[in-house]
Write a protein that holds these residues in place. Structure first.
Motif, mmCIF file in Angstrom:
data_model
loop_
_atom_site.group_PDB
_atom_site.id
_atom_site.type_symbol
_atom_site.label_atom_id
_atom_site.label_comp_id
_atom_site.label_asym_id
_atom_site.label_seq_id
_atom_site.Cartn_x
_atom_site.Cartn_y
_atom_site.Cartn_z
ATOM 1 N N TYR A 251 0.825 -1.210 0.000
ATOM 2 C CA TYR A 251 0.000 0.000 0.000
ATOM 3 C C TYR A 251 0.862 1.265 0.000
ATOM 4 C CZ TYR A 251 -3.540 -3.437 1.205
ATOM 5 O OH TYR A 251 -4.377 -4.535 1.193
ATOM 6 N N GLY A 252 1.946 1.210 -0.716
ATOM 7 C CA GLY A 252 2.831 2.368 -0.809
ATOM 8 C C GLY A 252 4.245 2.010 -0.415
ATOM 9 N N ASP A 253 5.191 2.761 -0.919
ATOM 10 C CA ASP A 253 6.605 2.464 -0.681
ATOM 11 C C ASP A 253 6.995 2.567 0.783
ATOM 12 O OD1 ASP A 253 6.871 2.088 -3.392
ATOM 13 O OD2 ASP A 253 7.590 4.134 -3.786
ATOM 14 N N ASP A 254 6.268 3.402 1.565
ATOM 15 C CA ASP A 254 6.630 3.592 2.963
ATOM 16 C C ASP A 254 5.889 2.657 3.915
ATOM 17 O OD1 ASP A 254 4.143 4.700 2.611
ATOM 18 O OD2 ASP A 254 4.513 6.449 3.901
ATOM 19 N N GLN A 255 5.108 1.712 3.377
ATOM 20 C CA GLN A 255 4.370 0.790 4.243
ATOM 21 C C GLN A 255 5.271 -0.367 4.670
ATOM 22 O OE1 GLN A 255 1.841 -2.194 2.509
ATOM 23 N NE2 GLN A 255 2.445 -3.175 4.420
ATOM 24 N N PRO A 256 5.557 -0.497 5.963
ATOM 25 C CA PRO A 256 6.404 -1.605 6.420
ATOM 26 C C PRO A 256 5.626 -2.911 6.467
ATOM 27 C CG PRO A 256 5.651 -0.347 8.298
ATOM 28 C CD PRO A 256 5.128 0.371 7.069
ATOM 29 N N ALA A 257 6.339 -4.008 6.647
ATOM 30 C CA ALA A 257 5.676 -5.294 6.866
ATOM 31 C C ALA A 257 4.909 -5.236 8.185
ATOM 32 C CB ALA A 257 6.698 -6.416 6.890
ATOM 33 N N VAL A 258 3.740 -5.855 8.205
ATOM 34 C CA VAL A 258 2.870 -5.819 9.379
ATOM 35 C C VAL A 258 2.740 -7.226 9.951
ATOM 36 C CG1 VAL A 258 0.533 -5.355 10.199
ATOM 37 C CG2 VAL A 258 1.583 -3.840 8.502
ATOM 38 N N THR A 259 2.961 -7.346 11.258
ATOM 39 C CA THR A 259 2.858 -8.629 11.948
ATOM 40 C C THR A 259 1.482 -8.753 12.585
ATOM 41 O OG1 THR A 259 5.231 -8.605 12.427
ATOM 42 C CG2 THR A 259 3.853 -10.096 13.725
ATOM 43 N N THR A 260 0.810 -9.851 12.326
ATOM 44 C CA THR A 260 -0.526 -10.059 12.868
ATOM 45 C C THR A 260 -0.792 -11.566 12.924
ATOM 46 O OG1 THR A 260 -2.879 -9.504 12.578
ATOM 47 C CG2 THR A 260 -1.566 -9.749 10.570
ATOM 48 N N PHE A 261 -2.035 -11.953 12.956
ATOM 49 C CA PHE A 261 -2.423 -13.355 12.886
ATOM 50 C C PHE A 261 -3.552 -13.443 11.874
ATOM 51 C CE2 PHE A 261 -5.558 -11.509 15.572
ATOM 52 C CZ PHE A 261 -6.690 -12.278 15.460
ATOM 53 N N GLY A 262 -3.990 -14.653 11.555
ATOM 54 C CA GLY A 262 -5.055 -14.729 10.568
ATOM 55 C C GLY A 262 -5.685 -16.092 10.437
ATOM 56 N N VAL A 263 -6.623 -16.139 9.513
ATOM 57 C CA VAL A 263 -7.360 -17.361 9.188
ATOM 58 C C VAL A 263 -7.161 -17.635 7.707
ATOM 59 C CG1 VAL A 263 -9.062 -16.986 10.994
ATOM 60 C CG2 VAL A 263 -9.461 -16.014 8.724
ATOM 61 N N ARG A 264 -7.867 -18.627 7.208
ATOM 62 C CA ARG A 264 -7.865 -18.870 5.771
ATOM 63 C C ARG A 264 -9.297 -18.802 5.256
ATOM 64 N NH1 ARG A 264 -2.945 -19.824 4.041
ATOM 65 N NH2 ARG A 264 -3.627 -20.053 1.897
ATOM 66 N N ALA A 265 -9.427 -18.346 4.043
ATOM 67 C CA ALA A 265 -10.724 -18.422 3.374
ATOM 68 C C ALA A 265 -10.962 -19.861 2.960
ATOM 69 C CB ALA A 265 -10.737 -17.522 2.145
ATOM 70 N N THR A 266 -12.180 -20.336 3.136
ATOM 71 C CA THR A 266 -12.504 -21.703 2.739
ATOM 72 C C THR A 266 -13.783 -21.714 1.912
ATOM 73 O OG1 THR A 266 -13.837 -22.200 4.722
ATOM 74 C CG2 THR A 266 -11.460 -22.596 4.854
ATOM 75 N N LEU A 267 -13.870 -22.698 1.050
ATOM 76 C CA LEU A 267 -15.069 -22.919 0.248
ATOM 77 C C LEU A 267 -15.798 -24.107 0.849
ATOM 78 C CD1 LEU A 267 -16.313 -21.663 -2.361
ATOM 79 C CD2 LEU A 267 -15.329 -23.591 -3.612
ATOM 80 N N VAL A 268 -17.082 -23.927 1.157
ATOM 81 C CA VAL A 268 -17.844 -24.979 1.833
ATOM 82 C C VAL A 268 -19.154 -25.236 1.104
ATOM 83 C CG1 VAL A 268 -16.850 -24.559 4.112
ATOM 84 C CG2 VAL A 268 -18.860 -23.259 3.395
ATOM 85 N N ALA A 269 -19.740 -26.378 1.400
ATOM 86 C CA ALA A 269 -21.018 -26.777 0.807
ATOM 87 C C ALA A 269 -21.787 -27.575 1.857
ATOM 88 C CB ALA A 269 -20.800 -27.611 -0.444
ATOM 89 N N SER A 270 -23.004 -27.936 1.506
ATOM 90 C CA SER A 270 -23.801 -28.819 2.357
ATOM 91 C C SER A 270 -23.623 -30.256 1.877
ATOM 92 C CB SER A 270 -25.276 -28.427 2.271
ATOM 93 O OG SER A 270 -26.102 -29.445 2.805
ATOM 94 N N ALA A 271 -23.834 -31.192 2.776
ATOM 95 C CA ALA A 271 -23.801 -32.604 2.369
ATOM 96 C C ALA A 271 -24.833 -32.880 1.297
ATOM 97 C CB ALA A 271 -24.040 -33.494 3.584
ATOM 98 N N ASP A 272 -25.885 -32.061 1.232
ATOM 99 C CA ASP A 272 -26.937 -32.241 0.237
ATOM 100 C C ASP A 272 -26.602 -31.611 -1.114
ATOM 101 O OD1 ASP A 272 -28.517 -33.549 2.128
ATOM 102 O OD2 ASP A 272 -29.412 -31.671 2.820
ATOM 103 N N THR A 273 -25.529 -30.818 -1.186
ATOM 104 C CA THR A 273 -25.153 -30.196 -2.452
ATOM 105 C C THR A 273 -24.744 -31.276 -3.455
ATOM 106 O OG1 THR A 273 -24.383 -28.221 -1.294
ATOM 107 C CG2 THR A 273 -23.625 -28.513 -3.554
ATOM 108 N N ASP A 274 -25.206 -31.147 -4.693
ATOM 109 C CA ASP A 274 -24.950 -32.132 -5.738
ATOM 110 C C ASP A 274 -23.458 -32.433 -5.863
ATOM 111 O OD1 ASP A 274 -24.958 -33.729 -7.995
ATOM 112 O OD2 ASP A 274 -25.313 -32.075 -9.396
ATOM 113 N N PRO A 275 -23.030 -33.692 -5.658
ATOM 114 C CA PRO A 275 -21.603 -34.029 -5.758
ATOM 115 C C PRO A 275 -20.994 -33.670 -7.104
ATOM 116 C CG PRO A 275 -22.814 -35.823 -4.725
ATOM 117 C CD PRO A 275 -23.836 -34.854 -5.231
#
Length: 360
Positions: A251-275
């Motif tokens: 986000y710009g040349d002066d933006q340093p690395a940022v330390t944080t924590f996080g999750v992952r995006a996941t794709l999910v469905a129902s057991a009833d969703t067409d295989p």
């Protein structure tokens, strides 16, 4: 005097009459066939999130890859998506890994609804660092400085709100510690920050992100670290969370690395969703993974190994397992999960026991 048509005029009139009859016949045929086709092949609806985030971009990319009717549907975010999926209102949904865990175990914001035994994982996607963006004149240099400030915590039903509540619990705070705690959706928060109506905003999102970029560009906002003993404990005790870094210079040349924590995006469905529908979506991504990764910078670190394991608390959907077995990524003898048992393990090929659940 009676009008006499010439031979060419009679031919044209006859052609027009014949064409009219054929068009009426085709219209009647279309009217009779279309409802049946629609009933046989309803569109795939992918619940995403705010149009400003990576989720919606991901949903649109998946729809473009599919040779089937598909809609990327904006929504309130991960929690709303999981509720809509459980209610049978959407075909596929995007959700943060922490919210997926809570939904399948009936913890956190899903305690009242109880465990969703029908929830199934499809794949893991990009990392989503918990991002804290502040006004430069706010005096906020880290999460500990937020107390007493106006902070946007995200709209109810959003993933950012869910992660924020998890962090507040670990920190020993509540929403009452902010003055006030705003509930703006992601596509509004950067402008409110620029207008001075809030001092800080949080966003659990892949980077680079247009909303964050807008805040930095328009009102000289900055990203700050989210660290401390509470974060250390949270990461150590929670299987779906991990330390994360937002690279310098996004986000710009002066933006340093940022330390944080996080999750992952996941794709999910129902057991009833067409295989077959799930199999087609997975195949569309993995048959040319490099092309998929090229559609957004947030996908840069994706690998098949990470995508079939990381952040997946619910058992894998049958359609996804079939494709992964075809590629040799899962053993053919992998047993099907018991759909009556909620899952808590990070092994997506199994349905773990519910008594190992922890509050998210």
């Amino acid at each position: 005097m009676e009008f006499q048509w010439s031979a060419p005029q009679r031919a044209i009139a006859s052609f027009r009459a014949s064409l009219g009859r054929h068009l009426l016949w085709l219209a009647a045929l279309a009217w009779s066939i279309t409802p049946l086709q629609a009933a046989d092949a309803p569109p795939i609806v992918i619940a995403t999130a705010s149009p400003a985030g990576v989720y919606h971009a991901t949903g649109r990319t998946l729809c473009r890859l599919l040779d089937a009717p598909c809609v990327a549907q904006p929504s309130g975010g991960s929690a709303a998506n999981l509720a809509a999926l459980r209610a049978g209102e959407v075909t596929i949904a995007l959700a943060q890994s922490d919210l997926q865990f809570q939904a399948v175990t009936g913890t956190g914001g899903f305690a009242e609804a109880g465990p969703d035994a029908s929830l199934r994982s499809v794949m893991s996607l990009h990392g989503e660092p918990f991002t804290l963006v502040v006004r430069r004149d706010s005096g906020i240099d880290g999460f500990a400085d937020l107390k007493g400030h106006a902070v946007n915590v995200g709209n109810p039903g959003s993933g950012q709100r869910g992660t924020m509540m998890t962090l507040l619990e670990a920190w020993g705070w509540t929403l009452d510690d902010f003055r006030p705690a705003d509930e703006l959706p992601a596509d509004q928060q950067s402008l409110e920050l620029c207008h001075g109506n809030i001092d800080a905003m949080v966003y659990t999102v892949g980077h680079p992100n247009p909303s964050v970029e807008q805040a930095v560009r328009l009102c000289n906002a900055r990203l700050v670290d989210v660290t401390g003993p509470a974060v250390d404990r949270l990461v150590a005790e929670t299987p779906y969370l991990a330390r994360a870094t937002i690279p310098a210079g996004l986000y710009g040349d002066d933006q340093p690395a940022v330390t944080t924590f996080g999750v992952r995006a996941t794709l999910v469905a129902s057991a009833d969703t067409d295989p077959q529908a799930v199999h087609d979506i997975v195949a569309a991504v993995f048959n040319d993974l490099e092309a998929f990764k090229a559609t957004h910078p947030a996908y840069a670190d994706l690998t098949p190994e990470r995508m079939i394991h990381d952040g997946l608390s619910a058992p894998l959907h049958e359609g996804a397992k079939r494709y992964y077995r075809e590629r040799g990524w899962l053993p053919a003898e992998t047993p099907s999960p018991d759909a009556s048992e909620p899952a808590t393990s990070t092994d997506p090929t199994q349905a773990p026991a519910a008594d190992t659940a922890t509050s998210g």
